[in-house]
Motif scaffolding. Structure first.
Motif, PDB file in Angstrom:
ATOM      1  N   GLY A 107      88.751  37.165  65.317  1.00  0.00           N
ATOM      2  CA  GLY A 107      90.154  37.035  64.945  1.00  0.00           C
ATOM      3  C   GLY A 107      90.223  36.548  63.517  1.00  0.00           C
ATOM      4  O   GLY A 107      89.392  35.722  63.097  1.00  0.00           O
ATOM      5  N   GLY A 108      91.169  37.060  62.765  1.00  0.00           N
ATOM      6  CA  GLY A 108      91.375  36.558  61.405  1.00  0.00           C
ATOM      7  C   GLY A 108      90.224  36.792  60.444  1.00  0.00           C
ATOM      8  O   GLY A 108      90.147  36.121  59.413  1.00  0.00           O
ATOM      9  N   TYR A 109      89.338  37.711  60.781  1.00  0.00           N
ATOM     10  CA  TYR A 109      88.110  37.941  59.990  1.00  0.00           C
ATOM     11  C   TYR A 109      87.272  36.664  59.904  1.00  0.00           C
ATOM     12  O   TYR A 109      86.483  36.472  58.977  1.00  0.00           O
ATOM     13  CB  TYR A 109      88.431  38.503  58.588  1.00  0.00           C
ATOM     14  N   SER A 149      99.577  32.311  61.067  1.00  0.00           N
ATOM     15  CA  SER A 149      99.637  33.419  62.007  1.00  0.00           C
ATOM     16  C   SER A 149      98.252  33.716  62.546  1.00  0.00           C
ATOM     17  O   SER A 149      98.086  33.982  63.713  1.00  0.00           O
ATOM     18  CB  SER A 149     100.229  34.655  61.343  1.00  0.00           C
ATOM     19  N   ASN A 150      97.257  33.616  61.676  1.00  0.00           N
ATOM     20  CA  ASN A 150      95.908  33.885  62.150  1.00  0.00           C
ATOM     21  C   ASN A 150      95.528  32.888  63.226  1.00  0.00           C
ATOM     22  O   ASN A 150      95.118  33.252  64.302  1.00  0.00           O
ATOM     23  CB  ASN A 150      94.894  33.759  61.012  1.00  0.00           C
ATOM     24  N   ASN A 154      95.429  34.428  66.717  1.00  0.00           N
ATOM     25  CA  ASN A 154      94.099  34.762  67.202  1.00  0.00           C
ATOM     26  C   ASN A 154      93.752  34.110  68.503  1.00  0.00           C
ATOM     27  O   ASN A 154      93.190  34.720  69.373  1.00  0.00           O
ATOM     28  CB  ASN A 154      93.047  34.284  66.206  1.00  0.00           C
ATOM     29  N   THR A 230      90.800  42.902  69.007  1.00  0.00           N
ATOM     30  CA  THR A 230      92.213  42.672  68.722  1.00  0.00           C
ATOM     31  C   THR A 230      92.410  42.130  67.318  1.00  0.00           C
ATOM     32  O   THR A 230      91.700  41.205  66.911  1.00  0.00           O
ATOM     33  CB  THR A 230      92.782  41.663  69.747  1.00  0.00           C
ATOM     34  N   SER A 231      93.360  42.706  66.605  1.00  0.00           N
ATOM     35  CA  SER A 231      93.729  42.264  65.262  1.00  0.00           C
ATOM     36  C   SER A 231      92.573  42.490  64.290  1.00  0.00           C
ATOM     37  O   SER A 231      92.149  43.624  64.129  1.00  0.00           O
ATOM     38  CB  SER A 231      94.186  40.809  65.310  1.00  0.00           C
ATOM     39  N   ALA A 232      92.010  41.436  63.661  1.00  0.00           N
ATOM     40  CA  ALA A 232      90.841  41.688  62.824  1.00  0.00           C
ATOM     41  C   ALA A 232      89.735  42.290  63.694  1.00  0.00           C
ATOM     42  O   ALA A 232      88.989  43.175  63.254  1.00  0.00           O
ATOM     43  CB  ALA A 232      90.365  40.408  62.159  1.00  0.00           C
ATOM     44  N   ILE A 274      94.240  45.216  62.051  1.00  0.00           N
ATOM     45  CA  ILE A 274      94.679  44.806  60.708  1.00  0.00           C
ATOM     46  C   ILE A 274      93.682  45.417  59.735  1.00  0.00           C
ATOM     47  O   ILE A 274      92.687  44.777  59.355  1.00  0.00           O
ATOM     48  CB  ILE A 274      94.683  43.270  60.576  1.00  0.00           C
ATOM     49  N   LYS A 392     105.038  37.853  56.788  1.00  0.00           N
ATOM     50  CA  LYS A 392     104.291  37.584  55.555  1.00  0.00           C
ATOM     51  C   LYS A 392     105.111  37.838  54.301  1.00  0.00           C
ATOM     52  O   LYS A 392     105.947  38.733  54.271  1.00  0.00           O
ATOM     53  CB  LYS A 392     103.041  38.471  55.528  1.00  0.00           C
ATOM     54  N   PHE A 397      98.695  40.923  51.686  1.00  0.00           N
ATOM     55  CA  PHE A 397      97.243  40.892  51.905  1.00  0.00           C
ATOM     56  C   PHE A 397      96.456  40.505  50.649  1.00  0.00           C
ATOM     57  O   PHE A 397      95.542  39.711  50.723  1.00  0.00           O
ATOM     58  CB  PHE A 397      96.777  42.233  52.473  1.00  0.00           C
ATOM     59  N   GLU A 406      92.664  37.670  53.618  1.00  0.00           N
ATOM     60  CA  GLU A 406      91.949  38.869  53.151  1.00  0.00           C
ATOM     61  C   GLU A 406      91.345  38.653  51.765  1.00  0.00           C
ATOM     62  O   GLU A 406      90.331  39.275  51.441  1.00  0.00           O
ATOM     63  CB  GLU A 406      92.886  40.081  53.162  1.00  0.00           C
ATOM     64  N   ASP A 475     102.434  41.437  61.569  1.00  0.00           N
ATOM     65  CA  ASP A 475     101.231  40.994  60.854  1.00  0.00           C
ATOM     66  C   ASP A 475     100.755  42.092  59.901  1.00  0.00           C
ATOM     67  O   ASP A 475     100.092  41.808  58.911  1.00  0.00           O
ATOM     68  CB  ASP A 475     100.113  40.611  61.824  1.00  0.00           C
ATOM     69  N   HIS A 505     102.305  40.023  67.994  1.00  0.00           N
ATOM     70  CA  HIS A 505     100.918  40.194  67.555  1.00  0.00           C
ATOM     71  C   HIS A 505      99.913  39.847  68.658  1.00  0.00           C
ATOM     72  O   HIS A 505     100.012  38.795  69.277  1.00  0.00           O
ATOM     73  CB  HIS A 505     100.674  39.302  66.330  1.00  0.00           C
TER      74      HIS A 505
HETATM   75  C1  DHB Z   1      94.678  38.626  61.900  1.00  0.00           C
HETATM   76  C2  DHB Z   1      96.026  38.442  61.604  1.00  0.00           C
HETATM   77  C3  DHB Z   1      96.475  38.687  60.335  1.00  0.00           C
HETATM   78  O1  DHB Z   1      97.775  38.531  60.034  1.00  0.00           O
HETATM   79  C4  DHB Z   1      95.599  39.109  59.348  1.00  0.00           C
HETATM   80  O2  DHB Z   1      96.063  39.328  58.119  1.00  0.00           O
HETATM   81  C5  DHB Z   1      94.256  39.303  59.643  1.00  0.00           C
HETATM   82  C6  DHB Z   1      93.807  39.068  60.918  1.00  0.00           C
HETATM   83  C7  DHB Z   1      94.182  38.353  63.280  1.00  0.00           C
HETATM   84  O3  DHB Z   1      94.981  37.889  64.108  1.00  0.00           O
HETATM   85  O4  DHB Z   1      93.008  38.611  63.540  1.00  0.00           O
END
Ligand code: DHB
Length: 532
Positions: A107-109, A149-150, A154, A230-232, A274, A392, A397, A406, A475, A505
């Motif tokens: 999640g979130g990289y 949000s991450n 996440n 999911t997401s990242a 993402i 955002k 990004f 990012e 997101d 999200h």
């Molecule tokens: C995630 C959420 C984001 O808004 C983002 O820019 C990158 C990753 C995530 O939830 O993994």
């Protein structure tokens, strides 16, 4: 979905895992280190509650963290766990040829680790629990908007979406493999960031190579690997699917001592990916440009308009056709496309499933929807108003002040965060002397973008795509996953892409359908274990 508690534990197999390195020491490449030991499991029982609320007792073999590369940079992250069912509701099953769900919990990289996992579903990103501490925070944290949000998204999102996939897969008789992966915040004692792009995708590919090189030893059908994230994690899953066997990762995989095998996967599941990061700022403004932030403030409309025109140029250059004969997708018609192809069908499905009285209540509260002949219709403008606050600021990004997560994902060496778009670099507010992106960025972007591989018609890509996204997920732009779907479909791949009405999200509201889809695309039928 409620998940029951773990029941009994019985030892089996048993000696220490030879390949289970610990710490961050480098070991020399040795092929022995990458041999899966079929006997080194523990026998566990898990009660899995299905989406109808029925409990299932699953006895499974569990292999705790195994390092999947011969020369790990950090085995805490470059390890995977394996869960293979042997008995479901009292009936013995043979999973030796079952599909393999490769569920990442990124999640979130951020870094994701299974190093201390003791059961199926035990993975977690640094923010999602389950990961060992030690990931730097503080200055490594992304911008307020992205970080909040991450962090919040996440934990729930990734945990919820993937853990239900994992447990339902196990209860369906599939093998579940959960890989950890390095993430953007990891920093060594020399102050070097060693988990930024392309570390996470290289790690996932190394995990796939490990699995495939252990064909016949590791449970499951290594030709039927289905990725999920999911997401990242969804971004990485779609990238893993799109980039199968691409040569551009070879030097990175070699450095890690990855197993010598294919890293192609059979099918891809991606929730709210993402991705397409270098075009995400423009896409975001196309989609959410006129929506205010939760503070009620509009983002800088000059920036928003400039980014929107970048999106128009990019989308035109893609020359992608919409699904169902829509014609070429452009910034002029993408709103109509999203409404017709995804949003109205999504609302229709949602409303049709409600009781008459619940539907009346919903429609009374949401008068922008016309409900007629069992179908929902509405305009794009009204839909945007319905979603409300964008999550955002602009750019979302590649932040001018380098504060987005990012920016950190594209950090390198001892530099925490860098610009990765010409526009972000040009408008930098951090006092950088050069207003251009670094020379290695172009390559890093390709390494991280599934769209790059679709454009190349990569023959090693996955040919089956399950993509899901909540209609209230700001997101990223709603066009990101639709472009993946259109690109895969244009190449003849099988695409199943739905938007979940009013979901935010990280949502996964049809995990049982995903499990059924896996059986369908892989041709799997549950096998009873042969008497031994
Ligand atoms: C995630 C959420 C984001 O808004 C983002 O820019 C990158 C990753 C995530 O939830 O993994």
């Amino acid at each position: 979905m409620g998940i029951g508690a773990t029941a009994g534990v019985a030892a089996a197999g048993g000696f220490a895992l030879s390949a289970n390195a610990s710490g961050t020491s480098k070991s020399s490449a040795s092929s022995d280190a990458l041999v899966f030991d079929p006997d080194a499991y523990t026998k566990l029982t898990k009660t899995v509650t299905d989406t109808d609320g029925n409990d299932h007792s699953v006895v499974y073999h569990f292999w705790k963290a195994i390092t999947y590369v011969a020369s790990p940079v950090d085995a805490t992250y470059q390890s995977l766990i394996v869960s293979s069912p042997v008995e479901i509701d009292g009936t013995a099953v043979d999973a030796s040829n079952a599909p393999i769900l490769l569920a990442n919990s990124v999640g979130g990289y951020m870094p994701a680790s299974v190093a201390t996992a003791t059961e199926v579903g035990g993975g977690g990103s640094a923010m999602g629990g389950g990961a060992p501490s030690g990931a730097p925070t503080g200055s490594a944290a992304p911008s307020a908007s992205a970080s909040t949000s991450n962090a919040n998204g996440n934990t729930n999102a990734t945990g919820g979406a993937t853990s239900s996939n994992q447990l339902l897969a196990l209860a369906a008789g599939y093998v579940v493999i959960e890989p950890g992966a390095r993430g953007r915040t990891l920093k060594n004692s020399d102050g070097e960031y060693y988990g930024t792009a392309p570390a996470a995708i290289v790690d996932l590919k190394a995990a796939v190579r490990y699995i495939r090189s252990n064909k016949g030893r590791i449970p499951g059908n290594v030709e039927r690997i289905v990725s999920a994230g999911t997401s990242a994690g969804g971004a990485l899953s779609s990238l893993l699917g799109a980039s199968g066997d691409s040569k551009i990762y070879d030097k990175y995989l070699k450095e890690l001592g990855a197993a010598d095998a294919s890293d192609a996967i059979f099918a891809t599941g991606a929730w709210c990916p993402i991705t397409d990061l270098e075009h995400a700022d423009g896409a975001y403004e196309f989609n959410w440009g006129t929506n205010a932030l939760s503070t009620g403030k509009q983002v800088d409309q000059t920036v928003s308009k400039e980014l929107q025109s970048q999106f128009a140029e990019y989308q035109a250059a893609l020359k992608l056709r919409g699904l169902n004969g829509f014609g070429t997708l452009t910034a002029r018609n993408y709103d109509e496309y999203l409404v017709e192809q995804y949003l109205e069908p999504s609302a229709t499905k949602y409303l049709a499933a409600l009781s008459d009285s619940d539907r009346s209540t919903y429609l009374a509260a949401n008068t922008f929807i016309t409900w007629s002949g069992g179908k929902a219709t509405f305009t794009w403008a009204d839909f945007l108003t319905h979603v409300g606050a964008r999550k955002k600021d602009a750019p979302s990004f590649d932040a001018f002040d380098l504060s987005a997560g990012e920016n950190n994902e594209f950090g390198a060496d001892t530099t925490l965060a860098r610009h990765f778009t010409a526009y972000g670099a040009k408008n930098d507010t951090t006092g950088l002397t050069t207003k251009r992106v670094a020379s290695d960025i172009a390559e890093k972007l390709d390494l991280m973008n599934p769209m790059y591989h679709f454009a190349k018609k990569n023959p090693g890509r996955s040919k089956h795509w399950w993509i899901r996204l909540g209609t209230k997920d700001s997101d990223t732009s709603l066009t990101v996953s639709a472009n993946i779907a259109a690109a895969a479909s244009a190449l003849g791949d099988d695409v199943n892409h739905l938007y979940y009405w009013d979901e935010g999200h990280g949502s996964n509201i049809d995990p049982a359908d995903f499990i059924t889809w896996i059986a369908k695309v892989t041709g799997h039928t549950k096998r009873a274990a042969a008497a031994k």
